[in-house]
Design a protein around this motif. Structure first.
Motif, mmCIF file in Angstrom:
data_model
loop_
_atom_site.group_PDB
_atom_site.id
_atom_site.type_symbol
_atom_site.label_atom_id
_atom_site.label_comp_id
_atom_site.label_asym_id
_atom_site.label_seq_id
_atom_site.Cartn_x
_atom_site.Cartn_y
_atom_site.Cartn_z
ATOM 1 N N ALA A 65 0.886 -1.372 0.000
ATOM 2 C CA ALA A 65 -0.013 0.036 -0.079
ATOM 3 C C ALA A 65 0.901 1.355 0.166
ATOM 4 C CB ALA A 65 -0.884 -0.021 1.198
ATOM 5 N N ALA A 66 1.833 1.411 0.787
ATOM 6 C CA ALA A 66 2.786 2.419 0.853
ATOM 7 C C ALA A 66 3.412 2.846 -0.417
ATOM 8 C CB ALA A 66 3.846 2.293 1.948
ATOM 9 N N LEU A 67 3.888 1.837 -1.199
ATOM 10 C CA LEU A 67 4.512 1.994 -2.483
ATOM 11 C C LEU A 67 3.362 2.317 -3.620
ATOM 12 C CD1 LEU A 67 7.547 -0.502 -2.127
ATOM 13 C CD2 LEU A 67 7.596 1.878 -1.926
ATOM 14 N N THR A 68 2.326 1.731 -3.731
ATOM 15 C CA THR A 68 1.179 1.901 -4.395
ATOM 16 C C THR A 68 0.725 3.151 -4.296
ATOM 17 O OG1 THR A 68 0.748 -0.385 -4.448
ATOM 18 C CG2 THR A 68 -0.679 0.997 -5.263
ATOM 19 N N ASP A 69 0.291 3.528 -3.247
ATOM 20 C CA ASP A 69 -0.199 4.842 -2.602
ATOM 21 C C ASP A 69 0.677 6.152 -3.054
ATOM 22 O OD1 ASP A 69 -2.176 3.636 -1.853
ATOM 23 O OD2 ASP A 69 -2.107 4.060 0.210
ATOM 24 N N LEU A 70 2.107 6.055 -3.243
ATOM 25 C CA LEU A 70 2.752 7.084 -3.717
ATOM 26 C C LEU A 70 2.555 7.484 -5.149
ATOM 27 C CD1 LEU A 70 6.194 5.991 -1.863
ATOM 28 C CD2 LEU A 70 4.360 8.120 -1.449
ATOM 29 N N GLY A 71 2.040 6.541 -6.000
ATOM 30 C CA GLY A 71 1.553 6.769 -7.336
ATOM 31 C C GLY A 71 2.546 6.474 -8.253
ATOM 32 N N PRO A 72 2.283 6.122 -9.566
ATOM 33 C CA PRO A 72 3.050 5.801 -10.728
ATOM 34 C C PRO A 72 4.185 7.046 -11.035
ATOM 35 C CG PRO A 72 0.927 5.797 -11.648
ATOM 36 C CD PRO A 72 0.952 6.167 -10.126
ATOM 37 N N GLU A 73 3.652 8.278 -10.894
ATOM 38 C CA GLU A 73 4.615 9.290 -11.184
ATOM 39 C C GLU A 73 5.681 9.635 -10.292
ATOM 40 O OE1 GLU A 73 1.906 10.659 -8.141
ATOM 41 O OE2 GLU A 73 1.559 9.680 -9.907
ATOM 42 N N THR A 74 5.582 9.009 -9.097
ATOM 43 C CA THR A 74 6.942 8.982 -8.200
ATOM 44 C C THR A 74 8.299 8.363 -8.724
ATOM 45 O OG1 THR A 74 5.269 8.757 -6.280
ATOM 46 C CG2 THR A 74 7.474 8.618 -5.680
ATOM 47 N N VAL A 75 9.255 9.265 -8.788
ATOM 48 C CA VAL A 75 10.459 8.608 -9.284
ATOM 49 C C VAL A 75 11.053 7.644 -8.398
ATOM 50 C CG1 VAL A 75 12.516 9.607 -10.118
ATOM 51 C CG2 VAL A 75 10.550 11.115 -10.487
ATOM 52 N N GLY A 76 11.927 6.717 -8.758
ATOM 53 C CA GLY A 76 12.681 5.802 -8.464
ATOM 54 C C GLY A 76 12.184 5.002 -7.395
ATOM 55 N N LEU A 77 10.821 4.371 -7.604
ATOM 56 C CA LEU A 77 10.073 3.684 -6.570
ATOM 57 C C LEU A 77 10.969 2.163 -6.693
ATOM 58 C CD1 LEU A 77 6.338 4.434 -6.615
ATOM 59 C CD2 LEU A 77 7.983 4.762 -4.798
ATOM 60 N N PRO A 78 11.026 1.543 -5.750
ATOM 61 C CA PRO A 78 11.602 0.296 -5.814
ATOM 62 C C PRO A 78 10.336 -0.599 -6.293
ATOM 63 C CG PRO A 78 11.112 0.413 -3.516
ATOM 64 C CD PRO A 78 10.812 1.912 -4.385
ATOM 65 N N ASP A 79 10.785 -1.996 -7.008
ATOM 66 C CA ASP A 79 9.895 -2.976 -7.162
ATOM 67 C C ASP A 79 9.068 -3.462 -5.641
ATOM 68 O OD1 ASP A 79 8.771 -5.118 -8.862
ATOM 69 O OD2 ASP A 79 9.972 -6.588 -7.350
ATOM 70 N N SER A 80 7.739 -3.151 -5.882
ATOM 71 C CA SER A 80 6.940 -3.280 -4.754
ATOM 72 C C SER A 80 6.835 -4.925 -4.350
ATOM 73 C CB SER A 80 5.575 -2.933 -5.023
ATOM 74 O OG SER A 80 4.943 -3.408 -5.986
ATOM 75 N N ASP A 81 6.806 -5.991 -5.444
ATOM 76 C CA ASP A 81 6.886 -7.351 -5.199
ATOM 77 C C ASP A 81 7.924 -7.641 -4.154
ATOM 78 O OD1 ASP A 81 4.438 -7.524 -6.545
ATOM 79 O OD2 ASP A 81 5.488 -7.866 -8.356
ATOM 80 N N THR A 82 9.320 -7.316 -4.665
ATOM 81 C CA THR A 82 10.454 -7.630 -3.935
ATOM 82 C C THR A 82 10.409 -7.048 -2.595
ATOM 83 O OG1 THR A 82 11.639 -7.653 -6.204
ATOM 84 C CG2 THR A 82 12.946 -7.725 -4.188
ATOM 85 N N ALA A 83 10.225 -5.613 -2.557
ATOM 86 C CA ALA A 83 10.058 -5.149 -1.235
ATOM 87 C C ALA A 83 8.928 -5.897 -0.247
ATOM 88 C CB ALA A 83 9.643 -3.712 -1.502
ATOM 89 N N GLU A 84 7.884 -6.325 -0.763
ATOM 90 C CA GLU A 84 6.913 -7.194 0.035
ATOM 91 C C GLU A 84 7.409 -8.422 0.247
ATOM 92 O OE1 GLU A 84 2.196 -8.761 -0.800
ATOM 93 O OE2 GLU A 84 3.180 -7.010 -2.238
ATOM 94 N N LEU A 85 7.928 -9.172 -0.554
ATOM 95 C CA LEU A 85 8.620 -10.628 -0.129
ATOM 96 C C LEU A 85 9.713 -10.326 0.907
ATOM 97 C CD1 LEU A 85 9.116 -13.603 -0.727
ATOM 98 C CD2 LEU A 85 10.646 -12.857 -2.507
ATOM 99 N N LEU A 86 10.639 -9.378 0.740
ATOM 100 C CA LEU A 86 11.870 -9.522 1.745
ATOM 101 C C LEU A 86 11.342 -8.771 3.062
ATOM 102 C CD1 LEU A 86 14.903 -7.859 -0.608
ATOM 103 C CD2 LEU A 86 13.815 -10.506 -0.138
ATOM 104 N N THR A 87 10.365 -7.996 3.152
ATOM 105 C CA THR A 87 9.949 -7.461 4.282
ATOM 106 C C THR A 87 8.986 -8.696 4.933
ATOM 107 O OG1 THR A 87 9.330 -5.286 3.413
ATOM 108 C CG2 THR A 87 8.086 -5.906 5.337
ATOM 109 N N ALA A 88 8.219 -9.510 4.483
ATOM 110 C CA ALA A 88 7.656 -10.527 5.029
ATOM 111 C C ALA A 88 8.851 -11.779 5.610
ATOM 112 C CB ALA A 88 6.829 -11.129 3.952
#
Length: 187
Positions: A65-88
């Motif tokens: 949610a945090a990475l998605t809510d920032l919006g696609p126009e946000t520059v330099g977002l990480p891959d949310s799937d990888t962030a989610e997996l490693l956080t878990a």
């Protein structure tokens, strides 16, 4: 229910909000999650999670949610799937390998140019987390084991990872690079 650790330390995030709506909603009316303003960092949040297995899906949802809510126009977002997996993986390790004294804290920091994020999981145990940053030479993972691949995933998929002592235990962290907007998958 997760709870934020207090009022904003550094004021609102750029654009006037106290963080993504999904993080704001965790704290109740009028009480934003802790927002940590770091020099050169666009935003960072700290959320307290329960010391139960329920913390794993909550953490996954919060990162997504945090990475998605920032919006696609946000520059330099990480891959949310990888962030989610490693956080878990980090949250599951904290739940499984610590005594349950005190909550687990999830800290998300968005990094300035070229982007990316650093995610930390804090727990109350000072013991170092296995072979996160320096595996023994010749160490192989048995593909038939049910455990033991989480730290391998973190080392393999992050651009950097490690751990550090804190006043109340330790923080285990990883960093993911930002993905240029033209290379990001479309939702």
């Amino acid at each position: 229910m997760p709870e934020a650790t207090g009022p904003p330390a550094g004021g609102p995030t750029p654009g006037g909000s106290a963080g993504p709506p999904s993080l704001r909603a965790l704290t109740g009316p009028g009480e934003p999650p802790t927002h940590l303003a770091a020099a050169g960092s666009p935003a960072s949040w700290r959320v307290r999670l329960p010391h139960t297995t329920a913390a794993v899906p909550i953490a996954r949802h919060l990162i997504r949610a945090a990475l998605t809510d920032l919006g696609p126009e946000t520059v330099g977002l990480p891959d949310s799937d990888t962030a989610e997996l490693l956080t878990a993986e980090l949250v599951a390790n904290a739940v499984e390998h610590t005594a349950g004294l005190g909550p687990i804290e999830l800290v998300v920091e968005l990094l300035s140019a070229p982007g990316g994020c650093q995610i930390e999981v804090h727990d109350s145990q000072p013991a170092r987390p296995g072979e996160l940053d320096d595996p023994a030479p010749g160490t192989e993972v048995d593909p038939w084991q049910e455990h033991g691949r989480g730290l391998l995933l973190i080392r393999a998929l992050s651009s950097d990872c490690g751990h550090r002592p804190t006043a109340h235990g330790k923080a285990v962290w990883f960093t993911l690079p930002g993905i240029p907007a033209q290379r990001r998958p479309t939702p």
